[in-house]
Write a protein that holds these residues in place. Sequence first.
Motif, short mmCIF file in Angstrom:
data_model
loop_
_atom_site.label_atom_id
_atom_site.label_comp_id
_atom_site.label_asym_id
_atom_site.label_seq_id
_atom_site.Cartn_x
_atom_site.Cartn_y
_atom_site.Cartn_z
N SER A 21 0.83 -1.18 0.00
CA SER A 21 0.00 0.00 0.00
C SER A 21 0.88 1.24 0.00
O SER A 21 1.96 1.25 0.58
N CYS A 22 0.40 2.28 -0.66
CA CYS A 22 1.10 3.55 -0.72
C CYS A 22 0.12 4.64 -0.31
O CYS A 22 -0.93 4.81 -0.94
N ALA A 23 0.47 5.36 0.75
CA ALA A 23 -0.37 6.46 1.22
C ALA A 23 0.23 7.78 0.74
O ALA A 23 1.42 8.02 0.92
N ALA A 24 -0.62 8.61 0.14
CA ALA A 24 -0.17 9.88 -0.41
C ALA A 24 -0.77 11.04 0.35
O ALA A 24 -1.95 11.02 0.71
N SER A 25 0.04 12.05 0.58
CA SER A 25 -0.48 13.29 1.15
C SER A 25 -0.88 14.22 0.02
O SER A 25 -0.49 14.02 -1.13
N GLY A 26 -1.66 15.24 0.33
CA GLY A 26 -1.97 16.23 -0.69
C GLY A 26 -3.35 16.05 -1.30
O GLY A 26 -3.83 14.93 -1.47
N ARG A 27 -3.95 17.18 -1.63
CA ARG A 27 -5.32 17.15 -2.13
C ARG A 27 -5.41 16.84 -3.61
O ARG A 27 -6.51 16.63 -4.12
N THR A 28 -4.28 16.82 -4.32
CA THR A 28 -4.31 16.64 -5.77
C THR A 28 -4.09 15.19 -6.18
O THR A 28 -3.95 14.91 -7.36
N PHE A 29 -4.11 14.28 -5.22
CA PHE A 29 -3.88 12.86 -5.51
C PHE A 29 -4.81 12.37 -6.60
O PHE A 29 -4.41 11.61 -7.47
N ILE A 30 -6.04 12.83 -6.58
CA ILE A 30 -7.04 12.31 -7.51
C ILE A 30 -6.67 12.60 -8.96
O ILE A 30 -7.09 11.89 -9.88
N ASN A 31 -5.85 13.61 -9.18
CA ASN A 31 -5.46 13.98 -10.54
C ASN A 31 -4.20 13.27 -11.04
O ASN A 31 -3.85 13.38 -12.21
N TYR A 32 -3.54 12.58 -10.14
CA TYR A 32 -2.26 11.98 -10.49
C TYR A 32 -2.45 10.56 -11.02
O TYR A 32 -3.38 9.86 -10.63
N ALA A 33 -1.53 10.14 -11.87
CA ALA A 33 -1.35 8.72 -12.12
C ALA A 33 -0.34 8.21 -11.09
O ALA A 33 0.57 8.95 -10.67
N MET A 34 -0.51 6.97 -10.67
CA MET A 34 0.37 6.39 -9.66
C MET A 34 0.99 5.11 -10.21
O MET A 34 0.33 4.32 -10.89
N TYR A 107 8.44 4.88 -17.78
CA TYR A 107 9.78 5.36 -17.50
C TYR A 107 9.81 6.19 -16.23
O TYR A 107 8.91 6.99 -15.96
N GLU A 108 10.88 6.05 -15.46
CA GLU A 108 11.04 6.77 -14.20
C GLU A 108 10.93 8.26 -14.38
O GLU A 108 10.40 8.96 -13.52
N SER A 109 11.42 8.77 -15.49
CA SER A 109 11.46 10.21 -15.69
C SER A 109 10.07 10.83 -15.75
O SER A 109 9.92 12.04 -15.60
N ARG A 110 9.08 10.03 -15.95
CA ARG A 110 7.69 10.51 -16.01
C ARG A 110 7.17 10.91 -14.63
O ARG A 110 6.24 11.69 -14.50
N TYR A 111 7.80 10.38 -13.60
CA TYR A 111 7.26 10.50 -12.25
C TYR A 111 8.01 11.56 -11.44
O TYR A 111 9.23 11.62 -11.45
N THR A 112 7.24 12.37 -10.73
CA THR A 112 7.81 13.48 -9.97
C THR A 112 8.06 13.10 -8.51
O THR A 112 9.04 13.54 -7.92
#
Length: 124
Positions: A21-34, A107-112
């Motif tokens: 499981s991965c828990a994310a902080s922040g209100r913009t999680f819904i907009n992200y790809a994971m 690719y890793e470079s896609r992820y911030t």
Amino acid sequence: QVQLVESGGGLVQAGGSLRLSCAASGRTFINYAMGWFRQAPGKDREFVARIDRSRGTYYADSVKGRFIISRDNAKNTVDLQMNSLKPEDTAVYYCAGDRNGIGSGYYESRYTYWGQGTQVTVSS
């Protein structure tokens, strides 16, 4: 800024299952790809699975049919259900966030954003 914290790693016998499981902080999680990546000793980090903001899913060929990625936007979590585990699945598993929430991202470079990783060990 988004912080990612993985959990659920451990030691399991071949053929067994684990759920990361991965828990994310922040209100913009819904907009992200994971995504989930992994790095075995002496090897480069490699793509495992991804779920975009529309819940489209993508898998590495090596895990297709055995792993399932899912997300819960209400809880800001993304899970990786790993079944039929093999010794070659042994690695440190990392959760990653991509602000470009749509489409594939191998690719890793896609992820911030990246978590610290959790160890998965599969014994034979």
